[in-house]
Structures are given as C-alpha cells and as structure tokens.
Design an enzyme around this catalytic site. Structure first.
Site, PDB file in Angstrom:
ATOM      1  N   GLU A 243       0.843  -1.281   0.023  1.00  0.00           N
ATOM      2  CA  GLU A 243       0.069   0.035   0.055  1.00  0.00           C
ATOM      3  C   GLU A 243       0.980   1.171  -0.064  1.00  0.00           C
ATOM      4  O   GLU A 243       1.487   1.649   1.004  1.00  0.00           O
ATOM      5  CB  GLU A 243      -0.987  -0.271   1.334  1.00  0.00           C
ATOM      6  CG  GLU A 243      -1.793  -1.255   1.499  1.00  0.00           C
ATOM      7  CD  GLU A 243      -3.231  -1.197   0.269  1.00  0.00           C
ATOM      8  OE1 GLU A 243      -3.335  -0.120  -0.174  1.00  0.00           O
ATOM      9  OE2 GLU A 243      -3.532  -2.055   0.237  1.00  0.00           O
ATOM     10  N   CYS A 277      -2.017   9.628   2.295  1.00  0.00           N
ATOM     11  CA  CYS A 277      -1.528   8.750   0.657  1.00  0.00           C
ATOM     12  C   CYS A 277      -2.653   9.100  -0.242  1.00  0.00           C
ATOM     13  O   CYS A 277      -2.383   9.292  -1.469  1.00  0.00           O
ATOM     14  CB  CYS A 277      -1.724   7.295   1.068  1.00  0.00           C
ATOM     15  SG  CYS A 277      -2.976   6.747   1.997  1.00  0.00           S
TER      16      CYS A 277
HETATM   17  P1  NAD Z   1       8.359   4.729   4.433  1.00  0.00           P
HETATM   18  O1  NAD Z   1       8.326   3.889   3.238  1.00  0.00           O
HETATM   19  O2  NAD Z   1       9.530   5.613   5.058  1.00  0.00           O
HETATM   20  O3  NAD Z   1       8.298   3.728   5.972  1.00  0.00           O
HETATM   21  C1  NAD Z   1       7.096   2.728   5.878  1.00  0.00           C
HETATM   22  C2  NAD Z   1       7.581   1.749   6.814  1.00  0.00           C
HETATM   23  O4  NAD Z   1       8.335   0.842   6.418  1.00  0.00           O
HETATM   24  C3  NAD Z   1       8.228   2.167   8.351  1.00  0.00           C
HETATM   25  O5  NAD Z   1       7.434   1.290   9.211  1.00  0.00           O
HETATM   26  C4  NAD Z   1       9.657   2.144   8.146  1.00  0.00           C
HETATM   27  O6  NAD Z   1      10.288   1.880   9.386  1.00  0.00           O
HETATM   28  C5  NAD Z   1       9.548   0.663   7.070  1.00  0.00           C
HETATM   29  N1  NAD Z   1      11.000   0.442   6.471  1.00  0.00           N
HETATM   30  C6  NAD Z   1      11.738   1.266   5.976  1.00  0.00           C
HETATM   31  N2  NAD Z   1      12.687   0.711   5.409  1.00  0.00           N
HETATM   32  C7  NAD Z   1      12.397  -0.689   5.348  1.00  0.00           C
HETATM   33  C8  NAD Z   1      13.116  -1.685   4.914  1.00  0.00           C
HETATM   34  N3  NAD Z   1      14.200  -1.801   3.919  1.00  0.00           N
HETATM   35  N4  NAD Z   1      12.538  -2.970   5.039  1.00  0.00           N
HETATM   36  C9  NAD Z   1      11.346  -2.932   5.526  1.00  0.00           C
HETATM   37  N5  NAD Z   1      10.669  -1.940   6.280  1.00  0.00           N
HETATM   38  C10 NAD Z   1      11.192  -0.805   6.137  1.00  0.00           C
HETATM   39  O7  NAD Z   1       6.749   5.535   4.520  1.00  0.00           O
HETATM   40  P2  NAD Z   1       6.433   6.383   5.594  1.00  0.00           P
HETATM   41  O8  NAD Z   1       7.107   7.851   5.476  1.00  0.00           O
HETATM   42  O9  NAD Z   1       6.234   5.877   6.929  1.00  0.00           O
HETATM   43  O10 NAD Z   1       4.779   6.719   5.141  1.00  0.00           O
HETATM   44  C11 NAD Z   1       4.632   7.768   4.180  1.00  0.00           C
HETATM   45  C12 NAD Z   1       4.390   6.884   2.885  1.00  0.00           C
HETATM   46  O11 NAD Z   1       3.404   5.931   3.297  1.00  0.00           O
HETATM   47  C13 NAD Z   1       3.738   7.805   1.798  1.00  0.00           C
HETATM   48  O12 NAD Z   1       4.425   7.385   0.608  1.00  0.00           O
HETATM   49  C14 NAD Z   1       2.441   7.421   1.654  1.00  0.00           C
HETATM   50  O13 NAD Z   1       1.601   7.920   0.553  1.00  0.00           O
HETATM   51  C15 NAD Z   1       2.122   5.931   2.059  1.00  0.00           C
HETATM   52  N6  NAD Z   1       1.029   5.623   2.716  1.00  0.00           N
HETATM   53  C16 NAD Z   1       0.474   4.862   1.928  1.00  0.00           C
HETATM   54  C17 NAD Z   1      -1.002   4.314   2.314  1.00  0.00           C
HETATM   55  C18 NAD Z   1      -1.831   3.609   1.478  1.00  0.00           C
HETATM   56  O14 NAD Z   1      -2.670   2.789   2.015  1.00  0.00           O
HETATM   57  N7  NAD Z   1      -1.547   3.273   0.278  1.00  0.00           N
HETATM   58  C19 NAD Z   1      -1.574   4.783   3.844  1.00  0.00           C
HETATM   59  C20 NAD Z   1      -0.647   5.678   4.283  1.00  0.00           C
HETATM   60  C21 NAD Z   1       0.538   6.050   3.825  1.00  0.00           C
END
Ligand code: NAD
Length: 502
Positions: A243, A277
């Site tokens: 997502e 998002c």
């Molecule tokens: P992010 O990608 O920085 O982090 C998301 C999660 O992934 C965090 O828990 C982080 O610790 C973890 N993570 C980071 N590197 C990783 C790796 N190498 N392996 C596994 N896990 C890892 O995103 P964010 O800044 O927390 O959230 C914002 C983003 O999320 C935006 O792009 C937003 O659009 C998206 N988002 C999407 C939805 C949806 O339903 N489509 C909902 C909310 C947010």
C-alpha cells in the site's frame, strides 16, 4: 544508552519517539534485530494456531470487544496520536472512528466471506460436490507508516485477525507509542496468547520482519521502500501487499457544484498537513469554470494555517525530511513557470507548512509527477472531463481520485475511466469510510487490497475440496478408461463448447 532518532537507519539498542511540534521525547523503545524478530514470529506461530482454532463466533466476540474498548478509550488514544504525529485531536479521533468501523465490519463478515461454501461443479463434473473456503496464512507481518498510525495499519491488522491470523506489527519509528497502545489494548481483551505483538525499530527491523518466516507481509509506506521490502520478501518467496504513495487527482466538470468541489479540494489538500496517501495533490478543472473554482479554492486555502494551537487547521509536518521534499516541489514548480496563487516558498515555517496553491504548473514538474505529501495542490485547466482523465491517468501513481460533476452518468464514466484503485464522486476519500469497499492502488501506488471482502481474502489461502457424490457417468481418471468414455467426453465437449461465436 545509545539512541536511534526517528528515521536513522543504523541499529543501536534503543530509539526515541519525538513530538514533532516541540521535539520533546515521548518514550524510548528497543530496536528489534533479526533474532528478536524471529523469536517474536515463533511465539506468534503458536498463538496463530490457537487463534485459528477458535470458531468464528469466538474470534468475532473478541474483535468486537476490542472495537468497543477502542471506542471507550478513543480520547486517550487520540491524545497519543496527536502527540506523536502533531495532527489535531479531532483528526486523530476521525481516523480512530474509521478504524473502529473497519474492525466491526471485518469481525462481522469474516465467516460469510471466508467460511466454507459450496460452488457449482459444472456439467463435466456433475457427480462432484465442490466446496471452497479461505484458510488463514498463520502469521502476518504488518509494517506501518506514521501518517495515519491507527487507521492505516488497522486496515491490515483488523482484517488479518478476523481471517484467523496472528499478527506481528512493526509501526513506523515515528509512531511506536501508538503501535504499542494498540497492541496492549488487544492483549487486555485477548490475554490468553500473543495473537497481536509489537516489534519496534526503523528500516532494519522492518527488513528483519520481511526476512522472517511470516506467511505474508502487509506493507504500507512509500514506493521506494516497497521495492526494498519486496526484495527481502523474494528471498523466502513470502507474498506481500504493498500500500504505497499516491498523487491523487480531483476532476471538476463544467456542471460541478463548485463550492462543494473547492471545499473538498481544500480539505483533501491540507488536512493532516497533506500527509495523506489519498490526499488531493492535483486538480484538473474544465475551462468554463476554472476561474470561479480557483477563486473559491483560494478563499478556502487562504483561511487556513498550520500550527499547534486550537485555531490551527492542521499540525506540523511529522517527518522533518519531508519538509525538504515539499520545498523542492514548490521551488521546481515556480522555476518552471508555475504561479503561487496562495502561499509559496515563504509558507515553509519549519516544522509547519501553510497551504500552497499552485497554478499553471507544467505537467513535467515534480509537483505534478512526484508524491509531495505536504499541504500543496496544483490546479490545471483542461478542455473537458476526457482531457482531465487523460492527464490524471498520466502518472505512475494510481491510488485514489475524485470527480465532481452534476451529470451522474458522465461522472460515473469518468470514475470508471480513471486508472486509480478508488474514486469518489462529489466527495473526497469517501471510499475509505465504506468498509465493504476494497482499498489499494495500481502501479507505483502498490498492489493487493485491504478492506472489504478482498481485504479479508488477502490474508488467506483458498482451499478447494471436491466430494464424489456418485459414480461418474464417464470414467476418466482411471487406468481402465475406455475409448468409448473418451468419445463420449469429446461429444459432450463439442455439444457444450463447440458452438461458433462471432
Ligand atoms: P516509509 O516507506 O518511509 O516507511 C514505511 C515503513 O517501512 C516504516 O515502518 C519503516 O520503518 C519501514 N521500512 C523502512 N525501510 C524498510 C526496509 N528496508 N524494509 C522493511 N521496512 C522498512 O513510509 P512512511 O514515511 O512511514 O509513510 C509515508 C508513505 O506511506 C507515503 O508514501 C504514503 O503515501 C504512504 N502511505 C500509503 C498508504 C496506503 O494505504 N496506500 C497509507 C498511508 C501511507
């Protein structure tokens, strides 16, 4: 003790969760390494067997009790969401309410959607009774973001639990306290086994979860991180849901209610400081109503400001690094000839960003192509709804979208033609409030679905069973099959399927 600041990727022993409005430390959490993650998943495996062994009614009763607990403590949880993300209390309450509605739906519909049911066998297998049911996958690893730290991960957690799985949850390193609260509240309702467990840390902990022996990873976050998670999942052929981010467009037709459209665009752009998002980042508005729409949207955006006080429309940017992205997008749009109708570079008052309304921004600009994730919006003039759809679809992101039009038929046609996973007509983000509707994206916005029946099935594997009710009229799966059986089969096949279609 060594501390890891939110966002840092090296892995010392602990890290702090910080209030983004005043940088105060809220709490300190351990960083889980691979060994701790594997041990947690192992405990979850045992819990999963117990949880899956309960009958549908017993699981439903526990999930509904959890829902009611969340409802009673909504104020306390909202306070924590407010402190960790900076979003206004009422916005925090709104996301919790939506999570509650989803748990309720998942709990009440799991049996209907996933339980054993009979399907038609077809003429060729007339002697068989056929059944399908959806079995849990065991342990689901949920990796969450910070922007909606309750609503977003609960879209996976609630549905995965309702489907009979145990869950190991790694919240964002920016919102571990909210994650911890959710897990503790569930343990109060289900104290018998660790059916929902917390692991904390940043990217390395998330990667460790993706490498652990879970049945599936439900990831919510940015598209670049999804690629890394997918690479880690590939090692054990662990399936995943992604997502990811969006660049949602709102389309305004010539017969749209412009007040409603401007209201929705303004709220969709700036609520949660644009860190949504499915927030509105682009508007395509038809020529005839462009100027009036722009005026109405300007009035609304000019009336809002960011801050930490009660009068502020929304709070600070949660993640300091995102401020640089927002700044770059505004600068790029202006450098390419875009016009700041409301706000501009001066709108950035770290950690706050006041609303920014940009017009005449070329389609190749970062502000149109990339996810900004800030309280900014671009407004572009188009000749008709078809052109609006074409431009909206010319994005590598395709998560949500919205259409404002008076003519219901035309609005439906535009909604169907939009490539996004979800579209709301004459409102924004309404689909997220309807628990029976699947939620998820296409392209760089990800794949897989949470919410609704699809969201329940996402955390299961289909199990098919046939039961032979009588001797087959044709003996096909035996070494004693005769030429006569084959001749009869081919005649039947010709009769049933051989008709010419033009
Ligand atoms: P992010 O990608 O920085 O982090 C998301 C999660 O992934 C965090 O828990 C982080 O610790 C973890 N993570 C980071 N590197 C990783 C790796 N190498 N392996 C596994 N896990 C890892 O995103 P964010 O800044 O927390 O959230 C914002 C983003 O999320 C935006 O792009 C937003 O659009 C998206 N988002 C999407 C939805 C949806 O339903 N489509 C909902 C909310 C947010």
């Amino acid at each position: 003790m060594d501390t890891l600041q939110a966002g840092q990727t090296s892995a010392p022993e602990t890290f702090n969760s910080v209030n983004p409005a005043n940088s105060e430390v809220i709490a300190t959490f351990p960083v889980f390494g691979q060994a701790e993650v594997n041990a947690t998943v192992e405990r979850a495996r045992e819990a999963a067997a117990w949880w899956a062994g309960l009958d549908w009614k017993e699981r439903q009763a526990r999930l509904l009790a959890w829902k009611s607990h969340l409802t009673r403590y909504i104020g306390r949880l909202a306070e924590l969401v407010h402190t960790e993300t900076g979003k206004p209390l009422d916005d925090a309450k709104l996301e919790i309410v939506l999570a509650i509605v989803h748990i309720d739906w998942a709990a009440k519909n799991a049996r209907r959607v996933l339980g054993p049911h009979r399907v038609r066998s077809g003429l060729t297998a007339l002697n068989q009774a056929s059944y399908v049911e959806y079995k849990p996958l065991g342990v689901i690893g949920v990796i969450g973001p910070w922007n909606y730290p309750v609503f977003t991960p609960m879209g996976s957690i609630g549905y995965a639990l309702a489907a009979g799985n145990a869950v190991v949850f790694k919240p964002s390193e920016f919102t571990p306290a909210v994650g911890g609260w959710l897990v503790s509240s569930f343990a109060e309702i289900v104290p018998e086994k660790p059916v929902l467990q917390l692991i904390t840390g940043a990217g390395t902990t998330g990667e460790a979860l993706a490498l652990s022996p879970v049945g599936k990873i439900a990831f919510t976050g940015s598209s670049p991180t999804a690629r890394k998670v997918m690479a880690a999942c590939a090692q054990n052929l662990t399936p995943m849901i992604a997502e990811c981010g969006g660049k949602d467009a709102l389309l305004v037709g010539p017969d749209a209610n412009l007040d409603a459209a401007a209201d929705a665009a303004a709220w969709g752009a700036v609520s949660n400081a644009g860190q949504t998002c499915v927030g509105v980042e682009r508007v395509y508005v038809v020529d005839e109503v462009y100027h009036s729409f722009l005026e109405k949207l300007s009035e609304r955006m000019a009336a809002v400001r960011a801050g930490d006080d009660r009068e502020a429309g929304y709070g600070p940017m949660t993640m300091p690094a995102q401020l640089d992205v927002v700044e770059d997008h505004i600068a790029d749009a202006l450098a390419r000839g875009g016009r700041a109708v409301i706000g501009g570079m001066q709108s950035i008052r770290r950690p706050y960003v006041d609303p920014v309304l940009l017009a005449d921004v070329p389609e190749q600009s970062m502000a149109v192509q990339e996810e900004t994730f800030g309280p900014t919006i671009t407004v572009t003039k188009v000749s008709d709804l078809n052109e609006a759809v074409e431009l909206a679809n010319a994005s590598r992101f395709a998560l949500g979208s919205a259409v404002f039009a008076g003519n219901a038929k035309k609005a439906m046609a535009a909604a169907r033609a939009l490539r996004s996973g979800m579209t709301s007509i004459n409102s924004v983000i309404a689909y997220a409030t309807v628990p029976s509707l699947p939620f998820g994206g296409v392209g760089d916005s990800g794949f897989g679905r949470i919410h609704g029946a699809d969201g329940l099935r996402e955390f299961t594997r289909a199990k098919s069973i046939t039961r032979q009710r009588m001797k087959p009229p044709l003996n096909l799966t035996t070494l004693g099959r005769s030429d006569k059986d084959m001749t009869r089969l081919l005649s039947l096949t010709t009769l049933l399927h051989g008709k010419r279609y033009r």
